[in-house]
Design a protein around this motif. Structure first.
Motif, PDB file in Angstrom:
ATOM      1  N   ASN A 159     -17.967  25.647 -24.932  1.00 26.00           N
ATOM      2  CA  ASN A 159     -18.149  24.262 -24.494  1.00 26.00           C
ATOM      3  C   ASN A 159     -17.452  23.346 -25.504  1.00 26.00           C
ATOM      4  N   ASP A 161     -17.181  20.288 -25.660  1.00 20.65           N
ATOM      5  CA  ASP A 161     -17.888  19.052 -25.990  1.00 20.65           C
ATOM      6  C   ASP A 161     -18.656  19.175 -27.303  1.00 20.65           C
ATOM      7  N   HIS A 165     -14.775  16.344 -30.706  1.00 19.46           N
ATOM      8  CA  HIS A 165     -14.821  14.966 -31.184  1.00 19.46           C
ATOM      9  C   HIS A 165     -14.795  14.863 -32.699  1.00 19.46           C
TER      10      HIS A 165
END
Length: 312
Positions: A159, A161, A165
């Motif tokens: 994943n 996510d 970032h």
């Protein structure tokens, strides 16, 4: 026997992928990982079958039995991890009906593939050949464990996510990947008896030292950065599970994003301890123990081997 096993591997992984794809869960990272693994297992079994059918294994500068043993062992572990992750994450998500039946069947066939890989490992050990059987040494068990823990980490970091970032978290993913690749290379060099090939630029002990020391240093950074950036609120993390909405969303999976972060943090710490134990063993072997004592720094100690084999 080998051909029959590989036909079963091809069928079970292909059907598992097809059933998983038909469930429409492509947006789920864990589901994508599981289907990727089934595709990879299918592709490797197909390539291995073609090599044997064409008789090309004689041209490979390493032990073919060693390769089959290493390949089957790794893919067996990967398949059982995939089966457990897919089954626990998606079977109960669907209400009783065709979708749930497909999820159950995909999980069951993935377990079948695991069994077939395990049978191939045993078959390589007992059939006549250059290497009749393998006995894992203590450091070999540690190095297998390092790779297997990495195999469990990868589904949870599928994943993007979780880390895209933050550059520090991307670095952690790089650490997991490069350490796993180094471990697989060392496993194949030793298990396939490639260390006897004089064309290799580095001998096995050098590769083991490079892999172990580098992995300890890299994992030491990951064991600090991953929990720091995942759970420290000032750095964009989520210290409490209740603050993650995905953990309360039962429509997709029972493993929320916060849970995935925690699992990766725990496995990272465990794998670092295993790497440290491996490094301590190498140090004791090189500088403390006497030459008269048995040395088993390789992955395998062959119980029965051919006269030309010198796998440690």
């Amino acid at each position: 026997m080998g051909f029959c096993l590989r036909v079963g591997q091809l069928l079970s992984t292909c059907v598992s992928f097809s059933l998983g794809a038909s469930l429409g869960i492509w947006k789920e990272s864990l589901a994508n990982w599981c289907m990727f693994i089934w595709c990879l297992c299918f592709a490797m079994s197909l390539i291995t079958s073609i090599v044997e059918l064409c008789g090309l294994q004689c041209r490979i500068p390493c032990s073919w039995d060693g390769f089959l043993h290493a390949y089957s062992f790794h893919f067996g572990i990967i398949c059982i991890v995939t089966s457990l992750i897919f089954g626990t994450s998606y079977i109960q998500v669907f209400s009783p009906g065709p979708a749930q039946n497909r999820a159950i069947t995909a999980t069951a066939l993935s377990f079948v593939a695991t069994l077939l890989y395990a049978i191939e490992v045993a078959w390589v050990c007992v059939r006549p050949g250059d290497m009749v059987c393998f006995v894992p040494t203590f450091p070999g068990v540690l190095r297998r464990l390092e790779n297997y823990l990495a195999c469990v980490i990868f589904p949870f970091i599928s994943n993007t996510d979780l880390y895209q970032h933050q550059p520090a978290l991307v670095w952690c993913v790089f650490v997991y990947s490069i350490c796993f690749i180094l471990g697989v290379v060392n496993f194949l060099v030793n298990g396939c008896d490639c260390d006897n090939d004089q064309k290799l630029p580095l001998r096995l002990p050098v590769l083991l030292w490079v892999q172990t020391v580098l992995s300890v240093l890299l994992y030491a950074t990951a064991v600090i950065l991953w929990p720091l950036y995942q759970f420290h609120e000032k750095l964009g993390g989520q210290p409490q599970r209740s603050s993650d909405m995905s953990c309360s969303d039962q429509l997709t999976t029972f493993v929320g994003i916060w849970d995935q972060r925690l699992v990766v943090a725990i496995l990272t710490a465990i794998n670092l301890l295993v790497y440290v134990a491996d490094m301590v063993y190498l140090i004791l072997e090189a500088f403390v123990w006497t030459e008269a004592q048995p040395r088993d720094s390789g992955f395998f100690s062959p119980a029965v081997s051919s006269p030309t084999s010198d796998v440690p």
